[in-house]
Design a protein around this motif. Structure first.
Motif, PDB file in Angstrom:
ATOM      1  N   ILE A 148       0.821  -1.165  -0.046  1.00  0.00           N
ATOM      2  CA  ILE A 148      -0.068   0.013   0.054  1.00  0.00           C
ATOM      3  C   ILE A 148       0.966   1.202  -0.052  1.00  0.00           C
ATOM      4  O   ILE A 148       1.538   1.578   0.924  1.00  0.00           O
ATOM      5  CB  ILE A 148      -0.937   0.007   1.174  1.00  0.00           C
ATOM      6  CG1 ILE A 148      -1.811  -1.207   1.149  1.00  0.00           C
ATOM      7  CG2 ILE A 148      -1.852   1.264   1.196  1.00  0.00           C
ATOM      8  CD1 ILE A 148      -2.781  -1.243   2.315  1.00  0.00           C
ATOM      9  N   GLY A 149       1.017   1.759  -1.097  1.00  0.00           N
ATOM     10  CA  GLY A 149       2.074   2.893  -1.444  1.00  0.00           C
ATOM     11  C   GLY A 149       3.257   2.361  -1.987  1.00  0.00           C
ATOM     12  O   GLY A 149       4.012   1.334  -1.747  1.00  0.00           O
ATOM     13  N   CYS A 150       3.511   2.749  -3.301  1.00  0.00           N
ATOM     14  CA  CYS A 150       4.549   2.299  -4.026  1.00  0.00           C
ATOM     15  C   CYS A 150       5.540   3.376  -4.712  1.00  0.00           C
ATOM     16  O   CYS A 150       5.769   3.582  -5.688  1.00  0.00           O
ATOM     17  CB  CYS A 150       4.195   1.540  -5.246  1.00  0.00           C
ATOM     18  SG  CYS A 150       5.421   0.482  -5.964  1.00  0.00           S
ATOM     19  N   GLY A 151       5.776   4.341  -3.465  1.00  0.00           N
ATOM     20  CA  GLY A 151       6.824   5.475  -4.133  1.00  0.00           C
ATOM     21  C   GLY A 151       8.185   5.012  -3.889  1.00  0.00           C
ATOM     22  O   GLY A 151       8.531   3.995  -4.195  1.00  0.00           O
ATOM     23  N   ASN A 152       9.063   5.993  -3.386  1.00  0.00           N
ATOM     24  CA  ASN A 152      10.492   5.680  -3.378  1.00  0.00           C
ATOM     25  C   ASN A 152      10.745   4.383  -2.332  1.00  0.00           C
ATOM     26  O   ASN A 152      11.504   3.456  -2.824  1.00  0.00           O
ATOM     27  CB  ASN A 152      11.133   6.885  -2.684  1.00  0.00           C
ATOM     28  CG  ASN A 152      12.566   6.822  -2.774  1.00  0.00           C
ATOM     29  OD1 ASN A 152      13.154   6.374  -3.529  1.00  0.00           O
ATOM     30  ND2 ASN A 152      13.342   7.187  -1.606  1.00  0.00           N
ATOM     31  N   ILE A 153      10.334   4.496  -1.192  1.00  0.00           N
ATOM     32  CA  ILE A 153      10.510   3.363  -0.458  1.00  0.00           C
ATOM     33  C   ILE A 153       9.836   2.024  -0.725  1.00  0.00           C
ATOM     34  O   ILE A 153      10.451   0.974  -0.840  1.00  0.00           O
ATOM     35  CB  ILE A 153      10.084   3.482   1.219  1.00  0.00           C
ATOM     36  CG1 ILE A 153      10.948   4.860   1.781  1.00  0.00           C
ATOM     37  CG2 ILE A 153      10.416   2.412   1.949  1.00  0.00           C
ATOM     38  CD1 ILE A 153      10.547   5.396   2.915  1.00  0.00           C
ATOM     39  N   GLU A 178       2.579   1.562 -16.799  1.00  0.00           N
ATOM     40  CA  GLU A 178       3.822   1.810 -17.244  1.00  0.00           C
ATOM     41  C   GLU A 178       4.951   1.644 -16.205  1.00  0.00           C
ATOM     42  O   GLU A 178       5.967   0.741 -16.089  1.00  0.00           O
ATOM     43  CB  GLU A 178       4.266   2.676 -18.190  1.00  0.00           C
ATOM     44  CG  GLU A 178       5.489   2.756 -18.791  1.00  0.00           C
ATOM     45  CD  GLU A 178       5.882   4.074 -19.556  1.00  0.00           C
ATOM     46  OE1 GLU A 178       6.785   3.952 -20.335  1.00  0.00           O
ATOM     47  OE2 GLU A 178       5.087   5.051 -19.517  1.00  0.00           O
ATOM     48  N   ARG A 179       4.828   2.206 -15.042  1.00  0.00           N
ATOM     49  CA  ARG A 179       5.753   2.429 -14.166  1.00  0.00           C
ATOM     50  C   ARG A 179       5.674   0.888 -13.406  1.00  0.00           C
ATOM     51  O   ARG A 179       6.603   0.498 -12.784  1.00  0.00           O
ATOM     52  CB  ARG A 179       5.416   3.532 -13.082  1.00  0.00           C
ATOM     53  CG  ARG A 179       6.264   3.450 -11.698  1.00  0.00           C
ATOM     54  CD  ARG A 179       7.844   3.584 -11.910  1.00  0.00           C
ATOM     55  NE  ARG A 179       8.448   3.586 -10.604  1.00  0.00           N
ATOM     56  CZ  ARG A 179       9.798   3.594 -10.460  1.00  0.00           C
ATOM     57  NH1 ARG A 179      10.437   3.161 -11.555  1.00  0.00           N
ATOM     58  NH2 ARG A 179      10.436   3.550  -9.446  1.00  0.00           N
ATOM     59  N   ALA A 180       4.540   0.299 -13.285  1.00  0.00           N
ATOM     60  CA  ALA A 180       4.259  -0.962 -12.423  1.00  0.00           C
ATOM     61  C   ALA A 180       4.995  -1.889 -13.207  1.00  0.00           C
ATOM     62  O   ALA A 180       5.517  -2.895 -12.670  1.00  0.00           O
ATOM     63  CB  ALA A 180       2.687  -1.201 -12.459  1.00  0.00           C
ATOM     64  N   ALA A 181       4.953  -1.956 -14.615  1.00  0.00           N
ATOM     65  CA  ALA A 181       5.254  -2.918 -15.524  1.00  0.00           C
ATOM     66  C   ALA A 181       7.089  -2.769 -15.297  1.00  0.00           C
ATOM     67  O   ALA A 181       7.573  -3.685 -15.341  1.00  0.00           O
ATOM     68  CB  ALA A 181       4.764  -2.856 -16.921  1.00  0.00           C
ATOM     69  N   LYS A 182       7.348  -1.644 -15.542  1.00  0.00           N
ATOM     70  CA  LYS A 182       8.855  -1.792 -15.007  1.00  0.00           C
ATOM     71  C   LYS A 182       9.500  -2.038 -13.843  1.00  0.00           C
ATOM     72  O   LYS A 182      10.345  -2.738 -13.795  1.00  0.00           O
ATOM     73  CB  LYS A 182       9.237  -0.129 -15.227  1.00  0.00           C
ATOM     74  CG  LYS A 182      10.695   0.379 -15.281  1.00  0.00           C
ATOM     75  CD  LYS A 182      11.024   1.762 -15.563  1.00  0.00           C
ATOM     76  CE  LYS A 182      12.691   2.127 -15.678  1.00  0.00           C
ATOM     77  NZ  LYS A 182      12.718   3.421 -15.707  1.00  0.00           N
ATOM     78  N   LEU A 183       8.638  -1.922 -12.872  1.00  0.00           N
ATOM     79  CA  LEU A 183       8.902  -2.458 -11.479  1.00  0.00           C
ATOM     80  C   LEU A 183       8.711  -3.799 -11.372  1.00  0.00           C
ATOM     81  O   LEU A 183       9.499  -4.667 -10.330  1.00  0.00           O
ATOM     82  CB  LEU A 183       8.135  -1.740 -10.415  1.00  0.00           C
ATOM     83  CG  LEU A 183       8.536  -0.362  -9.958  1.00  0.00           C
ATOM     84  CD1 LEU A 183       7.338   0.383  -8.924  1.00  0.00           C
ATOM     85  CD2 LEU A 183       9.858  -0.043  -9.455  1.00  0.00           C
ATOM     86  N   GLY A 184       7.850  -4.553 -12.270  1.00  0.00           N
ATOM     87  CA  GLY A 184       7.645  -5.777 -11.918  1.00  0.00           C
ATOM     88  C   GLY A 184       6.596  -6.196 -10.996  1.00  0.00           C
ATOM     89  O   GLY A 184       6.395  -7.257 -10.741  1.00  0.00           O
TER      90      GLY A 184
END
Length: 531
Positions: A148-153, A178-184
Motif C-alpha cells: 500500500i504505497g509504491c513510491g520511493n520506499i 507503465e511504472r508498475a510494469a517496469k517495477l515488475g
C-alpha cells in the motif's frame, strides 16, 4: 559569519561540514529536550538543524528573530510549525531520500521476523526451553506481498521482495501501469482489491488527512485469513485495536509494527496480541542513514546561508534573489493550479502538461514547474514526501511524464498558465493568470471559462445547466450553515455541463460535501483546501 545551532543528536560529521563551508556551528545535541532553554537562545542563530526531539513550535519561531532556515535531518516535518515558519520567511528543508533504503530494509526484516516468530522463539530459547514445534513459521517464497504505497520506499521493498521470489501487488493512486510494469509489480485500483489476495501487507505512505486510519476495522476484515501485516511507515495509518482483535480471533497470523498512533508507545492494544513484533520507530535507525541525512542537511543549510541556494525546501522554491519578486505571484498561481488538480484527481496520473502562454513563458520556469508538480502530488504523497525540488523526481518514480510548452501571447488574458492532467481514465485541465494586483485567478476549468480568486477553503461542483441550480445550491449551503465568500460560474453550453467554484469561510466536512453531491443537478462535488 552565519551561525547554526544543532539542537538534536546529529552525526558530528555535520559539524565539520558546516565549518568547511564557513558556517559557525554550536553543537548542543540535548538542547531540543529543553524547550525553555532553547527559546531563550534561539534568537542568536541564523540556522537550526534538528531531528525529531526538537519541536519548532510557533512560540519558538516567534522568538527566532534572526532565523533564516530550519534543516530537518530526515523526512518528517511534523515537529515544525510550517505556517509559522513560512509567515516569518524561514525556509524549512528536509532530506527526503537519505534513509529510504534503511527504512525499506527494516520492513523486509520485520516481515521475516513475524513470518518465523523470531523474537518469541529467541525469548523462549534464552529461557531454557526448546519449543521447536511451537514456532511453526511460514515461507516468504511464492507468497503474495501487497504494497500500500509504491513510491520511493515502496518500490525498494518491491525490488527486494521480487528478489525473494515473491509476487508483488501494489496499490498507489499515482502508480501508472507503465511504472508498475517496469517495477515488475501487479497494479490494483483499490485497497479492497489488494487485501483479500495478499499473504503479507506492508504500508509505505505518509500520514495525511486522506490516509489517516486508512486500514480501518472494515478493511482489516477484508484481509486474507492467515495474512500478516507490517507497518514501518507512519503511526495512525492502521486501526491498531482492530488488528489486535483480528490476531486474537485467529483471522490474522501476525503483525509487525515499527510505528504507532501514539509515540512513545508505552502501552498499546497490540502489545498483548499473539505473534506481534514491535520496534521503537527504528526504520531510519542505522549508522549509514543517520550519517547520510546529517551530511545532507548540513550541506543544504550551508549552501543556503552562504550562497542563497535552496534545495529540498518544504515551503520555498529554488530561486535566486533577483528572480524572487517576479516569480512569487506566478509560483503562488502554480501552487493553486496544482493543488486544485491534485484534489480533484483520483486515478493514477500518467502525464502532466503545462502550457506557459505569453510573458510568463519568458521567466525561469523550473520553480513554476516544481511548485505546480509538488502541489499536484501533495494530497496523496504528503507534505514531507514531496517538495519543490523533489517533486519531479517523485513524479518520475511513479512514471509520470512532465512536458512544458511555451506559447506566444493569445486570448483575452494574454499571459497565463494552463495545466493539463492525463490519467488512465480521463484528461482534465485548469488554467489561471496573475492580475495587476499580483493575485492569482482561476480563469478556466475543463475548458469552461470563469473567473475566481483562490480562497483557503473552496467548493467545486460540476452540474447540469438547469434553471434553479444556483438557488438550490445556495439554499443547501444555508441549511448547512456554510457562509459563501465568493461564487463563480461557467458552462460549456446551454443545457450542457456547468461548473461552480465557491469560496467559503470554513473547511467543509465530508458529510456536508455528501449532501451537496446529493443535489439532483450535481454530478461531482469536491471540498478544496489551499494553504
Amino acid at each position: 559569519m552565519p551561525k547554526v545551532l544543532i539542537s538534536d543528536k546529529l552525526s558530528e560529521a555535520a559539524v565539520q561540514i558546516f565549518k568547511e563551508n564557513g558556517v559557525e556551528v554550536d553543537f548542543q545535541p540535548g538542547l531540543g529536550k529543553d524547550p525553555a532553554k532553547l527559546a531563550e537562545i534561539i534568537g542568536d542563530y541564523d540556522g537550526l538543524a534538528i531531528r525529531s526531539a526538537t519541536k519548532a513550535t510557533a512560540d519558538l519561531i516567534a522568538k527566532a528573530d534572526n532565523l533564516k532556515v530550519i534543516g530537518r535531518a530526515g523526512i518528517g516535518v511534523d515537529n515544525v510549525d510550517l505556517p509559522a515558519a513560512s509567515a516569518k520567511g524561514i525556509v524549512v528543508m528536509n532530506t527526503p531520500f537519505g534513509n529510504s533504503i534503511t527504512t525499506a530494509e527494516h520492513a523486509i526484516a520485520m516481515m521475516f521476523a513475524v513470518a518465523r516468530q523470531i523474537p518469541e522463539a529467541d525469548a523462549s530459547t534464552r529461557a531454557g526451553k526448546w519449543e521447536k514445534s511451537k514456532f511453526m513459521g511460514a515461507e516468504i517464497t511464492r507468497k503474495t506481498l501487497g504494497l500500500i504505497g509504491c513510491g520511493n520506499i515502496g518500490s525498494i521493498v518491491a525490488d527486494r521482495a521480487l528478489g525473494l521470489k515473491m509476487k508483488v501487488v501494489a496499490f498507489d493512486p499515482f502508480l501508472s501501469t507503465e511504472r508498475a510494469a517496469k517495477l515488475g509489480v501487479t497494479k490494483v485500483e483499490t485497497i479492497e482489491e489488494l487485501l483479500p489476495v495478499a499473504d503479507f501487507v506492508t504500508l509505505h505512505l505518509p500520514k495525511t488527512e486522506k490516509t489517516a486510519n486508512l486500514l480501518n476495522a472494515e478493511r482489516v476484515k477484508l484481509m486474507k485469513k492467515g495474512a500478516r501485516l507490517v507497518n514501518c511507515a507512519r503511526g495512525g495509518l492502521v486501526d491498531e485495536q482492530a488488528v489486535a482483535d483480528a490476531l486474537k480471533a485467529g483471522d490474522l497470523a501476525g503483525a509487525a509494527f515499527d510505528v504507532f498512533a501514539v509515540e512513545p508507545a508505552t502501552e498499546n492494544p497490540l502489545f498483548d496480541a499473539p505473534n506481534v513484533v514491535c520496534t521503537p520507530h527504528l526504520g531510519a535507525a542505522t549508522t549509514e542513514a543517520q550519517e547520510n541525512v546529517a551530511l545532507q542537511v548540513a550541506e543544504q543549510m550551508s549552501d543556503y546561508l552562504m550562497k542563497g541556494a535552496i534545495s529540498n525546501a518544504i515551503n520555498a522554491p529554488s530561486v535566486t534573489a533577483e528572480e524572487a519578486p517576479i516569480l512569487k505571484p506566478w509560483i503562488e498561481l502554480s501552487e493553486m493550479l496544482g493543488g486544485f488538480a491534485g484534489q480533484v484527481t483520483e486515478s493514477a496520473i500518467t502525464e502532466i502538461e503545462i502550457e506557459f502562454v505569453g510573458k510568463v513563458g519568458k521567466l525561469n520556469l523550473t520553480p513554476l514547474v516544481s511548485a505546480l508538480t509538488a502541489s499536484l502530488m501533495k494530497p496523496l504523497v504528503g507534505e514531507g514526501g514531496v517538495n519543490m525540488v523533489s517533486a519531479p523526481i517523485v513524479a518520475r518514480e511513479r512514471g509520470v511524464k512532465i512536458t512544458e510548452t511555451r506559447k506566444d501571447e493569445q486570448g483575452a488574458y494574454g499571459s497565463y498558465i494552463r495545466l493539463i492532467v492525463t490519467t488512465e481514465s480521463q484528461t482534465r485541465s485548469v488554467a489561471g493568470t496573475v492580475f495587476s494586483d499580483n493575485k492569482p485567478r482561476f480563469i478556466q476549468i475543463k475548458g469552461i471559462g470563469l473567473e475566481a480568486e483562490p480562497q483557503r477553503f473552496m467548493l467545486y461542483t460540476t452540474n447540469t445547466d438547469e434553471p434553479g441550480y444556483i438557488g438550490a445550491l445556495g439554499m443547501k449551503l444555508g441549511d448547512l450553515d456554510v457562509n459563501i465568500a465568493t461564487f463563480a460560474l461557467g458552462r460549456a453550453a446551454k443545457d450542457g455541463e456547468a461548473i461552480a467554484l465557491l469560496g467559503v469561510d470554513a473547511e467543509l466536512s465530508d458529510e456536508t460535501v455528501a449532501q451537496i453531491a446529493a443535489l439532483p443537478q450535481v454530478t461531482q462535488a469536491k471540498a478544496l483546501r489551499f494553504n
